[in-house]
Design an enzyme around this catalytic site. Structure first.
Site, short mmCIF file in Angstrom:
data_model
loop_
_atom_site.label_atom_id
_atom_site.label_comp_id
_atom_site.label_asym_id
_atom_site.label_seq_id
_atom_site.Cartn_x
_atom_site.Cartn_y
_atom_site.Cartn_z
N ASN A 7 0.88 -1.17 0.00
CA ASN A 7 0.00 0.00 0.00
C ASN A 7 0.92 1.23 0.00
OD1 ASN A 7 -1.77 2.05 0.51
ND2 ASN A 7 -2.71 1.11 2.31
N ARG A 97 -2.59 -2.17 -3.38
CA ARG A 97 -3.81 -1.40 -3.18
C ARG A 97 -3.69 -0.19 -4.11
NH1 ARG A 97 -5.16 3.01 1.31
NH2 ARG A 97 -7.33 3.29 0.76
N HIS A 187 -12.72 2.85 -0.02
CA HIS A 187 -12.75 1.79 0.99
C HIS A 187 -13.45 0.54 0.46
CE1 HIS A 187 -12.66 4.83 4.59
NE2 HIS A 187 -11.44 4.45 4.26
N ARG A 248 -11.23 15.23 7.87
CA ARG A 248 -12.06 15.66 6.72
C ARG A 248 -13.46 16.01 7.19
NH1 ARG A 248 -10.85 10.36 3.73
NH2 ARG A 248 -8.60 10.52 3.48
N GLU A 394 -8.17 -5.70 4.60
CA GLU A 394 -8.00 -5.38 3.17
C GLU A 394 -6.80 -6.13 2.58
OE1 GLU A 394 -8.92 -0.82 2.79
OE2 GLU A 394 -8.47 -1.34 4.85
P1 ADP Z 1 -7.46 4.46 8.66
O1 ADP Z 1 -8.75 5.04 8.21
O2 ADP Z 1 -6.31 5.43 8.56
O3 ADP Z 1 -7.17 3.08 8.12
P2 ADP Z 1 -7.92 3.07 11.13
O4 ADP Z 1 -9.04 2.26 10.60
O5 ADP Z 1 -6.64 2.41 11.51
O6 ADP Z 1 -7.61 4.32 10.21
O7 ADP Z 1 -8.49 3.85 12.40
C1 ADP Z 1 -7.68 4.74 13.11
C2 ADP Z 1 -8.51 5.44 14.15
O8 ADP Z 1 -9.17 4.47 15.00
C3 ADP Z 1 -7.65 6.27 15.08
O9 ADP Z 1 -7.60 7.58 14.62
C4 ADP Z 1 -8.37 6.19 16.39
O10 ADP Z 1 -9.08 7.40 16.53
C5 ADP Z 1 -9.38 5.07 16.25
N1 ADP Z 1 -9.26 4.10 17.34
C6 ADP Z 1 -8.39 3.07 17.48
N2 ADP Z 1 -8.59 2.43 18.66
C7 ADP Z 1 -9.61 3.07 19.28
C8 ADP Z 1 -10.30 2.89 20.52
N3 ADP Z 1 -9.96 1.93 21.37
N4 ADP Z 1 -11.30 3.75 20.81
C9 ADP Z 1 -11.64 4.72 19.96
N5 ADP Z 1 -11.05 4.94 18.79
C10 ADP Z 1 -10.03 4.13 18.44
#
Ligand code: ADP
Length: 410
Positions: A7, A97, A187, A248, A394
């Site tokens: 990716n 990706r 996504h 965003r 993914e």
């Molecule tokens: P991306 O869209 O970049 O792939 P992810 O799916 O990895 O992002 O999600 C990242 C976000 O998930 C982080 O910004 C964080 O806010 C949130 N996150 C991760 N663990 C927790 C948790 N335990 N509680 C709340 N939010 C969480």
């Protein structure tokens, strides 16, 4: 087969090395062997690599471009004792990706010169993402030669089933004809994986999959999946549309662009950057784009704007669920995925609170248990709709698509 999944972003490269083949896919016995990422490519990069089951190794090194980054990944893989991977020759194929496939790709493809050219043709639709994906593909050719099979798995492909009433904007039709301005959705690989996993664990055929999938992460989107196909999704021409995200804004009145520009003395480009990078949870809270930190701020210091950001985030998700219920004529299940969806029982509870009218009831114990990568139903037995958590994957789907393409099954 050992599949390297890449990716490539504008300044980062994420990878996973996955052992899979047709028989393993059938048995669902695919195995991740190693994973990692390189951040801040172009300067003093940070490298985070790990062999599955071992402690991650963190280091820093100057890395000037994607090619050098891939070289570092390959050298590291070769230096580790990973079962079945002794040298470069043990990597059988690479799956990428790729963010934007425009209207050209409704499924994954093996990359040849024509495909590469078409991905280039889509650059104007994704000027930040597709060039990095292309550099990744070229870097693999430089290092492995042109004969190593490479597959492109597009973020937009799964959403190519959107009907015109869902993908067209109500703007002059010529703009779609001339410039292909329409909603594409992103996504797609995540929504597709979640839908696939849902039908596998429920043992139902693809055409019986009627679900709403929520990918809530730093970027967030929602998809209405009817008869196994996406019929609507929240992201648009770009990933800016739809839900409130980490940085965003999601949906807004397009007149804001010029208004903010005039008031703040910003160009359209600068205003768009603001909507992409300084809005969403970060913009509302003035604190952070990280939902974990916002929840902590709201709880520990009762921070008003952290609470507001969380409230607006959940409210927007609820509104989309309501509209997709109408678009789909009802659904069988709502599924949470993504960093927030998979880990925050609190956010899931807040979103579902607004669905009480629908007869949705969460089981508090189940909801609290489904965190940290656990899959399961979190609704109560008497809930009218099933609510699930299905951790997305993914990379696994990219590896499996690569294998299936090599065998001519896609
Ligand atoms: P991306 O869209 O970049 O792939 P992810 O799916 O990895 O992002 O999600 C990242 C976000 O998930 C982080 O910004 C964080 O806010 C949130 N996150 C991760 N663990 C927790 C948790 N335990 N509680 C709340 N939010 C969480």
């Amino acid at each position: 087969m050992n599949i390297l999944v890449l990716n490539c972003g504008s300044s980062s490269l994420k990878f996973q090395l996955i052992a899979t083949d047709l028989e393993r896919i059938e048995r669902r016995a695919d195995q991740r062997l190693a994973y990692g990422m390189i951040d801040r490519i172009g300067g003093a990069a940070i490298l985070n690599f790990a062999v599955e089951g071992q402690k991650p190794e963190k280091s820093a090194a100057p890395i000037r471009n994607i090619s050098a980054a891939l070289d570092a990944v390959i050298k590291w893989i070769a230096s580790q004792s990973i079962e079945g991977v002794k040298n470069l020759g043990d990597i059988d194929a690479v799956g990428h990706r790729v963010v934007h496939g425009g209207e050209y790709f409704a499924q994954s493809v093996l990359i040849d010169d024509d495909v590469l050219q078409t991905i280039e043709d889509c650059i104007e639709l994704a000027p930040l993402h597709n060039p990095a994906n292309i550099r990744g593909i070229q870097a693999v050719r430089e290092i492995f030669g042109k004969t190593l099979p490479q597959a492109a798995v597009f973020d937009t492909a799964f959403h190519q089933t959107l009907p015109p009433k869902a993908f067209l904007y109500a703007i002059p039709y010529q703009l779609y004809r001339r410039h292909k301005i329409r909603r594409y959705g992103f996504h797609g690989t995540s929504h597709r994986y979640v839908a696939y996993q849902y039908r596998t664990v429920n043992n139902i055929p693809r055409e019986n999959v009627n679900i709403i999938t929520l990918h809530l992460g730093n970027g967030s989107s929602i998809a209405a999946i009817r008869g196994g196909n996406t019929i609507d999704t929240s992201m648009g021409l770009t990933p800016l549309e739809g839900l409130v995200m980490g940085t965003r804004s999601g949906d807004l009145d397009p007149a804001i662009l010029e208004f903010v520009g005039a008031k703040e003395g910003l160009t359209i480009h600068e205003t768009e950057m603001m909507l992409n990078k300084q809005s969403g949870l970060l913009g509302i809270s003035g604190l952070t784009n990280d939902m974990r930190e916002l929840l902590a701020e709201a709880e520990e210091s009762d921070d008003r704007r952290a609470r507001l950001a969380i409230e607006i985030f959940c409210y927007r998700v609820g509104k989309y669920i309501g509209s997709y219920l109408a678009a789909m004529n009802g659904t069988d299940a709502i599924i949470f995925a993504g960093g927030i969806g998979e880990n925050s029982s609190k956010i899931r509870a807040l979103i579902c609170e607004n669905l009480g009218w629908l007869g949705v009831r969460l089981d508090e114990g189940r909801n609290d248990e489904c965190v940290g990568g656990r899959e399961g139903v979190i609704s109560a037995d008497d809930s009218r709709l099933k609510i699930w958590v299905i951790p997305t994957n993914e990379e696994l789907l990219i590896a499996r698509d690569t294998v299936r393409l090599i065998h001519g099954l896609i």
